[in-house]
Design a protein around this motif. Structure first.
Motif: not given
Length: 250
Positions: A71-74, A85-87, A106-108, A113-116
């Protein structure tokens, strides 16, 4: 059993459960992110987290495969089921070569929380590990003013969250960060390090006995295979669309 011995036994059981499945350093592997899943006789399968049904993962594991979920984390991808869901404030510049994909802040805390939840999905589907992509945003024109220190912090967080879920985790590319991150990741997946003359950066990680899985998007090259074998790397040659089966070095 005495109380102290009982506690030690419980801790031993917990620690054993929390240890991710290790990928053998010399494991054969299959990488495919698009198209109908091919099923070559390979030990490790690196396949898409969202597009792969849970039953497929269950079947692969029953056949003795180790399943790594990509998956893409960045980056933010407009076609994913959780994209809305992402702002908007967390979405940066687009990746020029990949339509519908943009860098992600990813600092937010809300983004983390969404990546978790993506890691939760990987665990819920039965993945043995994860292959999070785009963990080098700081080195790209991201539009978010990401720094190297922030990238290192995020990547360490990501590795820790994967391990909490009993998932092994690979470091995707990010060769410049290996000195700070090699101890935190269980294996490496690299794209085109021979093309960019970066493969030497993996020597220390390889000395730790960790697998280095390298994908080159070019025709099969026996000379590179010889170099990879000497270094202890697992090299394959793929088409860029990653729809079929790569040609592996012997």
């Amino acid at each position: 059993m005495r109380p102290l011995l009982a506690l030690l036994a419980l801790l031993a059981t917990t620690l054993t459960w929390a240890t991710p499945l290790a990928i053998p350093a010399n494991a054969s592997w299959h990488l495919q992110l698009n198209g109908t899943l091919q099923k070559p006789n390979r030990q490790v399968y690196d396949i898409d987290l969202y597009d792969t049904p849970k039953q497929t993962i269950t079947t692969l594991k029953a056949q003795g495969r180790i399943v790594i979920c990509y998956f893409s984390a960045g980056t933010w991808e407009d076609w994913r089921s959780d994209a809305k869901l992402y702002p908007k404030a967390a979405i940066g510049k687009p990746l020029p070569e990949w339509p519908g994909e943009r860098w992600l802040d990813y600092r937010r805390n809300d983004v983390r929380a969404l990546l978790a939840k993506r890691l939760d999905l990987a665990r819920g589907k039965g993945c043995n590990g994860v292959d999070p992509d785009n963990v080098d945003g700081y080195a790209n024109d991201n539009g978010l003013k990401l720094t190297k220190a922030q990238q290192i912090s995020f990547n360490r967080w990501l590795a820790g969250e994967a391990h909490k879920r009993n998932l092994s985790i690979g470091l995707k590319n990010a060769v410049d960060l290996l000195p700070q991150l090699a101890d935190h990741f269980d294996f490496a997946v690299n794209e085109s390090c021979y093309q960019y003359k970066e493969c030497g950066g993996y020597a220390a990680m390889r000395r730790q006995g960790k697998p280095i899985l390298i994908a080159e998007y070019r025709a099969y090259n026996a000379k590179l295979c010889s170099s990879a074998k000497t270094s202890g790397f697992r090299l394959q040659f793929f088409n860029l669309d990653l729809k079929g089966t790569g040609k592996a070095c012997p």
